[in-house]
Design an enzyme around this catalytic site. Structure first.
Site, PDB file in Angstrom:
ATOM      1  N   THR A 195       0.873  -1.191   0.000  1.00 57.06           N
ATOM      2  CA  THR A 195       0.000   0.000   0.000  1.00 57.06           C
ATOM      3  C   THR A 195       0.906   1.236   0.000  1.00 57.06           C
ATOM      4  O   THR A 195       1.364   1.646  -1.052  1.00 57.06           O
ATOM      5  CB  THR A 195      -0.981   0.010   1.198  1.00 57.06           C
ATOM      6  OG1 THR A 195      -0.244  -0.091   2.416  1.00 57.06           O
ATOM      7  CG2 THR A 195      -1.978  -1.122   1.079  1.00 57.06           C
TER       8      THR A 195
ATOM      9  N   LYS B  96       4.256  -6.787   4.036  1.00 59.40           N
ATOM     10  CA  LYS B  96       4.035  -5.377   3.722  1.00 59.40           C
ATOM     11  C   LYS B  96       3.720  -4.632   5.012  1.00 59.40           C
ATOM     12  O   LYS B  96       3.276  -5.223   6.000  1.00 59.40           O
ATOM     13  CB  LYS B  96       2.917  -5.180   2.696  1.00 59.40           C
ATOM     14  CG  LYS B  96       1.529  -5.596   3.127  1.00 59.40           C
ATOM     15  CD  LYS B  96       0.741  -4.607   3.950  1.00 59.40           C
ATOM     16  CE  LYS B  96       0.578  -3.279   3.293  1.00 59.40           C
ATOM     17  NZ  LYS B  96      -0.314  -2.418   4.195  1.00 59.40           N
TER      18      LYS B  96
ATOM     19  N   THR C  80      -1.329  -1.462   9.216  1.00 53.73           N
ATOM     20  CA  THR C  80      -1.549  -2.851   8.840  1.00 53.73           C
ATOM     21  C   THR C  80      -0.273  -3.523   8.379  1.00 53.73           C
ATOM     22  O   THR C  80       0.413  -3.053   7.495  1.00 53.73           O
ATOM     23  CB  THR C  80      -2.593  -2.963   7.725  1.00 53.73           C
ATOM     24  OG1 THR C  80      -3.845  -2.572   8.267  1.00 53.73           O
ATOM     25  CG2 THR C  80      -2.706  -4.405   7.227  1.00 53.73           C
TER      26      THR C  80
ATOM     27  N   GLU D  20       6.793   5.162   7.629  1.00 53.37           N
ATOM     28  CA  GLU D  20       6.354   6.327   6.872  1.00 53.37           C
ATOM     29  C   GLU D  20       7.167   7.561   7.267  1.00 53.37           C
ATOM     30  O   GLU D  20       7.136   8.006   8.406  1.00 53.37           O
ATOM     31  CB  GLU D  20       4.851   6.543   7.067  1.00 53.37           C
ATOM     32  CG  GLU D  20       4.061   5.478   6.316  1.00 53.37           C
ATOM     33  CD  GLU D  20       2.590   5.460   6.653  1.00 53.37           C
ATOM     34  OE1 GLU D  20       1.853   4.738   5.975  1.00 53.37           O
ATOM     35  OE2 GLU D  20       2.182   6.154   7.598  1.00 53.37           O
TER      36      GLU D  20
ATOM     37  N   ASN E 115       0.288  10.961   6.055  1.00 52.39           N
ATOM     38  CA  ASN E 115      -0.926  10.619   6.794  1.00 52.39           C
ATOM     39  C   ASN E 115      -1.949  11.744   6.885  1.00 52.39           C
ATOM     40  O   ASN E 115      -3.078  11.515   7.284  1.00 52.39           O
ATOM     41  CB  ASN E 115      -0.572  10.114   8.189  1.00 52.39           C
ATOM     42  CG  ASN E 115       0.035   8.727   8.104  1.00 52.39           C
ATOM     43  OD1 ASN E 115      -0.622   7.807   7.648  1.00 52.39           O
ATOM     44  ND2 ASN E 115       1.289   8.610   8.481  1.00 52.39           N
TER      45      ASN E 115
ATOM     46  N   SER F  95      -6.854  10.962   0.083  1.00 45.45           N
ATOM     47  CA  SER F  95      -7.087  11.823  -1.076  1.00 45.45           C
ATOM     48  C   SER F  95      -6.162  11.442  -2.219  1.00 45.45           C
ATOM     49  O   SER F  95      -5.297  10.593  -2.072  1.00 45.45           O
ATOM     50  CB  SER F  95      -6.890  13.278  -0.697  1.00 45.45           C
ATOM     51  OG  SER F  95      -5.599  13.471  -0.162  1.00 45.45           O
TER      52      SER F  95
END
Lengths: 412, 412
Positions: A160, A186, A197, A284, A407, A412
């Protein structure tokens, strides 16, 4: 969305040896992503055993509930994983999607529906059409392959916000027979123990009974996937599955502690830790890979709780991002972790330099080597509580503007 | 360091009526800040009672330990507060600094040392010279004043990363006698329940015995300072003190539940909540003021734990910053809070619009009014778990680039 590869990424994706009895195909489902495969189908030979570790979330996804109910049977013939929609908090519609998916896969594999495993990752709360996945599966059958390329395609299809695909492999012997472990995972929403996740799929051709597989998977998860700052109980969808096809030809093993499993156990834990740390490296917005070793706690459980409290502290993480050896924030995190600690016995070492002891900065402390260490991509924090023998090691990454970018507008 | 005032700040600092029996002076200590006062001395008339709520951190600061040991006496004659250095994790040197400080203040007030209260906020782990504060205090005596300007100066002297000074006041009657409550607070490292030192000082001229004061302060703290995302147990230095000089002339009250305290109780809680919410409004980097109301939980304790889990979720906070009504992240936070919840009974309402129920998005959900609400500065999240009567309300703010800016280089 992140568009550049994490600076902490490994040099490349490893070549994963195929695992006898495992055929994989990927496709684009049309659910969310364009121009990339986002659906994986793995078909497993008869006789495959399975073990799993699933999120403890009370608001877990429909696929997680399905897997939890199926695991007691201990056998598996197919796995279906999609990225882009988590099928979580989708009510009865979510259950219908799972039902249609497992029925379609069971027809393909020629098995019972509770031998089909499913996992979904992506946005929460957006229902899928019941046949959104099921209708795509039959067309994937001709593409099923038992090769390295198929494993890598699987690793890529389940991504993702990941900026790189994560794979790991080992080959070892069980009683003189060589067996292979190949797996991929992942996960990258990693800065918080939150909705990050994590999915992981491990395949081996070893012949090992389901209870023994489960015993090993559960034990090693505590020191790998549950030692990074996404806990197993924090996402609605966290799923880790281990499949053993038995095609390698070793004498079937039923005891996780059997001597002939010694090398296999070590190899399995290495693969799991390798994948878990790759997830941290794809945190991230991460620019620093941080190892936190905590010793001297009352017991191992206390050690892990304190280490994770430090690892999850936004103030510690932002200091790491700023290359600031602000050890006071580490002390503060230790103090609020809810486990026994004595201010005056704590020793904190960063990059091998002792910074504080006896309740204060060590006399003559020279910040220069610590500052130099903080400028690197790999940061080692060592904490000694000085009150017992409990220890734990956890891994995390820093908290940066990149995390906010990713985040603040994920949907969007 | 933040240099502009928070967009969520009130219009201005309120005029705080002076409290009979309280004289305040401020000064620049030279410890850290230049060009501003960073030290406050309050001298209290004889007969002043005191109550306090202190951090539960196991690595708490030397001043916190001092206050905790002194509170059982229940009487106070002076308070000394400095900003810029928390005197936390400073070992025996920290204790020596406190000792010298309270001795100097006791000489000024003509009291015992355990009638002197101290609080420090700022960097952790940097020892102060023992007399760093003590040597400044005698020079402040001529400046001691019982007026509104002195109260405001006190509010400003205790600021660290605060972008505005925080004050609140009420006047009510106890048995026909008008009494005043004037107080101020500091705190802004608010996005995390972490090292966000919160200091609060409340003064009243009411005559109320220390145990009754303590009962009220403890009760109202749970619904004010401990209902924002800095918990009382999370900083090394959190300190909230309430002083009652008894100079208003009301008949002394010893029972916190006495009928004549009805209005006073209400006023005290209002002042405390007002100050607590001002701290949220000064959350580091905050652009949104967020109220989270949780009802239908198993009990009030469970409700608060779940509400705080939602309020502290980095993924929820970044979504709020991005004006993204990503309610899936709220569901995920509820699921990992560790309290009972049933996915299919949860109802989430944002800005008055019901978004999800029965385990999924409500049919025909129109995101437009929610998106419009999210664009505002004040966001209301209402969660109904649907399983009991437990309820709680907490307040937080969003997680933005500003937070990273402030905390990535706090010490530099």
């Amino acid at each position: 969305m992140a568009t550049t590869v994490s600076p902490l990424a490994p040099a490349g994706f490893p070549t994963l040896p195929p695992v006898a009895g495992v055929r994989i195909a990927t496709a684009n489902s049309g659910i969310r992503y364009k121009g990339r495969d986002d659906l994986m189908l793995a078909v497993l030979d008869e006789g495959t055993t399975v073990a799993g570790v699933l999120t403890k979330s009370l608001t877990c996804s429909a696929p997680v509930i399905w897997c939890r109910d199926s695991l007691p049977r201990g056998s598996a013939r197919a796995v279906v994983v999609n990225a882009g929609n988590a099928n979580a908090f989708t009510g009865k519609a979510g259950d219908a999607t799972v039902q249609a998916t497992v029925e379609a896969a069971a027809r393909i594999a020629g098995c019972a529906t509770d031998e089909v495993y499913v996992a979904s990752t992506g946005v929460i709360g957006i229902p899928l059409a019941a046949d959104a996945i099921a209708k795509v599966l039959p067309g994937m059958v001709p593409a099923l392959k038992n090769d390295s390329a198929a494993l890598e395609a699987g690793a890529r299809a389940i991504m993702t916000t990941d900026t790189f695909a994560k794979g790991s492999t080992r080959q070892v012997a069980i009683g003189g027979t060589t067996v292979t472990i190949s797996g991929f995972a992942k996960g990258s929403g990693m800065i918080a123990p939150d909705m990050a996740t994590m999915l992981g799929f491990l395949f081996t051709d070893a012949a090992i009974a389901a209870p023994a597989l489960q015993s090993m998977l559960s034990e090693f998860t505590e020191r790998s996937f549950n030692a990074i700052t996404v806990d197993g109980d924090t996402s609605t969808s966290d799923t880790l599955l281990l499949f053993a096809t038995g095609k390698a030809g070793n004498a079937p093993v039923t005891d996780a502690r059997a001597p002939e499993l010694t090398d296999f156990r070590k190899a399995l834990e290495e693969v799991m830790l390798d994948l878990a740390l790759q997830i941290v490296r794809d945190g991230e917005g991460a620019t620093k890979f941080v190892s936190i070793t905590l010793v001297g706690a009352e017991n191992d459980v206390a050690a892990k709780r304190i280490a994770l409290t430090v690892a999850n502290s936004p103030l510690v993480k932002t200091a790491l991002a700023g290359e600031d050896a602000n050890w006071g924030r580490i002390v503060a995190a230790i103090g609020r972790a809810g486990e026994r600690a004595d201010r005056d016995l704590i020793k904190i070492t960063i990059g091998g330099t002792l910074i504080c002891a006896e309740g204060m900065e060590v006399p003559g402390y020279d910040e220069a080597p610590v500052a130099a260490h903080m400028k690197g991509q790999e940061i080692d924090v060592h904490i000694d509580l000085g009150i017992g023998t409990g220890k734990s090691r956890v891994w995390t990454c820093d908290l940066t503007h990149g995390y906010i970018d990713i985040n603040g507008s994920y949907r969007s």
